[in-house]
Write an enzyme that holds these catalytic residues in place. Sequence first.
Site, PDB file in Angstrom:
ATOM      1  N   ASP A 151       0.833  -1.218   0.000  1.00  0.00           N
ATOM      2  CA  ASP A 151       0.000   0.000   0.000  1.00  0.00           C
ATOM      3  C   ASP A 151       0.860   1.257   0.000  1.00  0.00           C
ATOM      4  O   ASP A 151       0.532   2.254  -0.643  1.00  0.00           O
ATOM      5  CB  ASP A 151      -0.943  -0.008   1.217  1.00  0.00           C
ATOM      6  CG  ASP A 151      -1.971  -1.133   1.097  1.00  0.00           C
ATOM      7  OD1 ASP A 151      -2.605  -1.485   2.099  1.00  0.00           O
ATOM      8  OD2 ASP A 151      -2.102  -1.689  -0.031  1.00  0.00           O
ATOM      9  N   SER A 178     -19.162 -25.457 -23.973  1.00  0.00           N
ATOM     10  CA  SER A 178     -18.825 -26.177 -22.741  1.00  0.00           C
ATOM     11  C   SER A 178     -18.008 -27.403 -23.117  1.00  0.00           C
ATOM     12  O   SER A 178     -17.755 -27.659 -24.298  1.00  0.00           O
ATOM     13  CB  SER A 178     -20.107 -26.581 -22.022  1.00  0.00           C
ATOM     14  OG  SER A 178     -20.995 -27.108 -22.964  1.00  0.00           O
ATOM     15  N   ASP A 197     -17.817 -34.022 -20.192  1.00  0.00           N
ATOM     16  CA  ASP A 197     -17.187 -34.458 -18.943  1.00  0.00           C
ATOM     17  C   ASP A 197     -16.788 -35.929 -19.031  1.00  0.00           C
ATOM     18  O   ASP A 197     -17.418 -36.720 -19.718  1.00  0.00           O
ATOM     19  CB  ASP A 197     -18.184 -34.310 -17.775  1.00  0.00           C
ATOM     20  CG  ASP A 197     -18.428 -32.823 -17.452  1.00  0.00           C
ATOM     21  OD1 ASP A 197     -19.491 -32.520 -16.881  1.00  0.00           O
ATOM     22  OD2 ASP A 197     -17.565 -31.999 -17.808  1.00  0.00           O
ATOM     23  N   GLU A 217      -4.422 -29.367 -18.601  1.00  0.00           N
ATOM     24  CA  GLU A 217      -4.452 -28.090 -17.877  1.00  0.00           C
ATOM     25  C   GLU A 217      -5.398 -28.209 -16.688  1.00  0.00           C
ATOM     26  O   GLU A 217      -6.382 -28.963 -16.759  1.00  0.00           O
ATOM     27  CB  GLU A 217      -4.951 -26.989 -18.830  1.00  0.00           C
ATOM     28  CG  GLU A 217      -4.086 -26.806 -20.058  1.00  0.00           C
ATOM     29  CD  GLU A 217      -4.733 -25.882 -21.105  1.00  0.00           C
ATOM     30  OE1 GLU A 217      -4.962 -26.340 -22.234  1.00  0.00           O
ATOM     31  OE2 GLU A 217      -5.009 -24.720 -20.776  1.00  0.00           O
ATOM     32  N   LYS A 275      -8.414 -27.468 -14.363  1.00  0.00           N
ATOM     33  CA  LYS A 275      -9.736 -26.874 -14.627  1.00  0.00           C
ATOM     34  C   LYS A 275     -10.079 -25.935 -13.461  1.00  0.00           C
ATOM     35  O   LYS A 275     -10.432 -26.370 -12.374  1.00  0.00           O
ATOM     36  CB  LYS A 275     -10.793 -27.964 -14.777  1.00  0.00           C
ATOM     37  CG  LYS A 275     -12.134 -27.414 -15.273  1.00  0.00           C
ATOM     38  CD  LYS A 275     -13.105 -28.533 -15.646  1.00  0.00           C
ATOM     39  CE  LYS A 275     -14.411 -27.978 -16.195  1.00  0.00           C
ATOM     40  NZ  LYS A 275     -15.133 -27.106 -15.248  1.00  0.00           N
ATOM     41  N   ARG A 279     -19.728 -15.630 -19.988  1.00  0.00           N
ATOM     42  CA  ARG A 279     -20.111 -16.657 -20.976  1.00  0.00           C
ATOM     43  C   ARG A 279     -21.599 -16.557 -21.312  1.00  0.00           C
ATOM     44  O   ARG A 279     -22.003 -16.722 -22.470  1.00  0.00           O
ATOM     45  CB  ARG A 279     -19.801 -18.030 -20.383  1.00  0.00           C
ATOM     46  CG  ARG A 279     -20.061 -19.198 -21.293  1.00  0.00           C
ATOM     47  CD  ARG A 279     -19.720 -20.524 -20.608  1.00  0.00           C
ATOM     48  NE  ARG A 279     -20.078 -21.654 -21.469  1.00  0.00           N
ATOM     49  CZ  ARG A 279     -21.331 -22.069 -21.627  1.00  0.00           C
ATOM     50  NH1 ARG A 279     -22.303 -21.461 -20.992  1.00  0.00           N
ATOM     51  NH2 ARG A 279     -21.600 -23.091 -22.433  1.00  0.00           N
ATOM     52  N   LYS A 288      -6.825 -31.675 -23.772  1.00  0.00           N
ATOM     53  CA  LYS A 288      -7.078 -31.226 -25.146  1.00  0.00           C
ATOM     54  C   LYS A 288      -6.068 -31.848 -26.086  1.00  0.00           C
ATOM     55  O   LYS A 288      -4.911 -32.070 -25.688  1.00  0.00           O
ATOM     56  CB  LYS A 288      -6.900 -29.695 -25.252  1.00  0.00           C
ATOM     57  CG  LYS A 288      -7.827 -28.873 -24.392  1.00  0.00           C
ATOM     58  CD  LYS A 288      -7.414 -27.399 -24.441  1.00  0.00           C
ATOM     59  CE  LYS A 288      -8.225 -26.603 -23.449  1.00  0.00           C
ATOM     60  NZ  LYS A 288      -7.712 -25.220 -23.310  1.00  0.00           N
ATOM     61  N   LYS A 296     -13.524 -34.751 -14.445  1.00  0.00           N
ATOM     62  CA  LYS A 296     -14.007 -34.094 -13.211  1.00  0.00           C
ATOM     63  C   LYS A 296     -13.575 -34.883 -11.984  1.00  0.00           C
ATOM     64  O   LYS A 296     -13.745 -36.113 -11.930  1.00  0.00           O
ATOM     65  CB  LYS A 296     -15.553 -34.015 -13.236  1.00  0.00           C
ATOM     66  CG  LYS A 296     -16.135 -33.236 -14.392  1.00  0.00           C
ATOM     67  CD  LYS A 296     -15.760 -31.769 -14.371  1.00  0.00           C
ATOM     68  CE  LYS A 296     -16.455 -30.991 -13.286  1.00  0.00           C
ATOM     69  NZ  LYS A 296     -17.747 -30.427 -13.665  1.00  0.00           N
TER      70      LYS A 296
HETATM   71  N1  1X8 Z   1     -15.653 -24.676 -20.751  1.00  0.00           N
HETATM   72  C1  1X8 Z   1     -14.417 -24.698 -21.260  1.00  0.00           C
HETATM   73  O1  1X8 Z   1     -14.186 -24.776 -22.439  1.00  0.00           O
HETATM   74  C2  1X8 Z   1     -13.272 -24.604 -20.301  1.00  0.00           C
HETATM   75  C3  1X8 Z   1     -13.324 -24.367 -18.951  1.00  0.00           C
HETATM   76  C4  1X8 Z   1     -12.043 -24.317 -18.341  1.00  0.00           C
HETATM   77  C5  1X8 Z   1     -11.731 -24.064 -16.974  1.00  0.00           C
HETATM   78  N2  1X8 Z   1     -12.701 -23.874 -16.054  1.00  0.00           N
HETATM   79  N3  1X8 Z   1     -10.434 -24.029 -16.570  1.00  0.00           N
HETATM   80  C6  1X8 Z   1      -9.418 -24.240 -17.442  1.00  0.00           C
HETATM   81  C7  1X8 Z   1      -9.682 -24.489 -18.789  1.00  0.00           C
HETATM   82  C8  1X8 Z   1      -8.540 -24.706 -19.717  1.00  0.00           C
HETATM   83  N4  1X8 Z   1      -7.307 -24.596 -19.240  1.00  0.00           N
HETATM   84  O2  1X8 Z   1      -8.778 -24.964 -20.877  1.00  0.00           O
HETATM   85  C9  1X8 Z   1     -11.006 -24.513 -19.229  1.00  0.00           C
HETATM   86  S1  1X8 Z   1     -11.629 -24.765 -20.839  1.00  0.00           S
END
Ligand code: 1X8
Length: 321
Positions: free
Chosen positions: A41, A86, A89, A116, A118, A139, A289, A313
């Site tokens: 600060d 989206s 899953d 990656e 999520k 979104r 991916k 998930k």
């Molecule tokens: N709904 C989506 O396409 C994604 C949702 C998310 C998420 N919540 N966190 C990371 C990634 C990522 N690294 O791609 C993605 S991609």
Amino acid sequence: MKDITFNEARHRVDELQELLWQYSHEYYVLDQPSVTDEEYDQLYYELVTLEEAFPELIHLDSPTQAVGGQLLEGFEKVAHSTPMMSLDDAFDIEELSAFDRRLQRLTASAYTYTAELKIDGLAINLRYEEGELVEAATRGDGTVGENVTENIKRIRMIPKKLTQAIDIEVRGEIYMPKRSFLELNQARELEGLEIFANPRNAAAGTIRNLDPSVTQRRKLSGFFYTIVQAEQYGVSSQDEALDLIEKLGLPVNQEHTQLQDIQDIVDYIEKYQEGRQALPYDIDGIVVKVNEFSIQNQAGFTARSPRWAVAYKFPAEEAET
Ligand SMILES: NC(=O)c1cc2c(N)ncc(C(N)=O)c2s1
């Protein structure tokens, strides 16, 4: 303030901006601040004072450029340039293997994966023109979102100006670090306010608040992982896209990795299913991916989601006893 020349002020302003960005990164992304909030600060106040004395030194991306702002009447609607889709899953390894087998039927070419974390936050689309942040949208229903630009501009970790003066759209996740979430709920409890159930709700509730100063006060951050029409920027894989996003000055989650096959992915999943409690932010799974855009283009999309990605998930965490 002692008399200083314009050049001395310019040097000190650059130094302070660099320092404050570094300290914000340490606080939000690494969760390892090297200075106390008071020290931060104090430097912030010194920068504000210098910018008031030398207004021509105020840069759009200065950490101070997120103050003030009128109450919004409501959020305008924004039509996304391309749908924010989206992810399908997967809840176990068998479903992950089925995803891989479907891909192998779609292409004869070799491909690799990126994995990656999520991030459990709020999806966001940022539009930059000549390197300056001009619009941020939620979104929404995937086709039309809400214009939350004034709120997003008040998040320290989101650059108002990229390192390159280009037109580009990037997508990512706005999140509230676990520590900020605990501090916020403690403050709300003291004020007799209802507390948030989890960091995701706290982040969503903050971004959807019509008073931008609320975002200013709450410590949100973000990770970015998609460039819209990425191949126009000379990148041909997810890995290269993440590197470019980072080079532009946007925060990228450093836990991403390129993997060869499903077994590698299983190992990565196990590592974070165990290790996620130690992360300074919530994750609810792993995004897998196809790395190469040429293969992504071959695989294409269903009506709802890409065929070249899946969200593994994690089982819901047991409620804290
Ligand atoms: N709904 C989506 O396409 C994604 C949702 C998310 C998420 N919540 N966190 C990371 C990634 C990522 N690294 O791609 C993605 S991609």
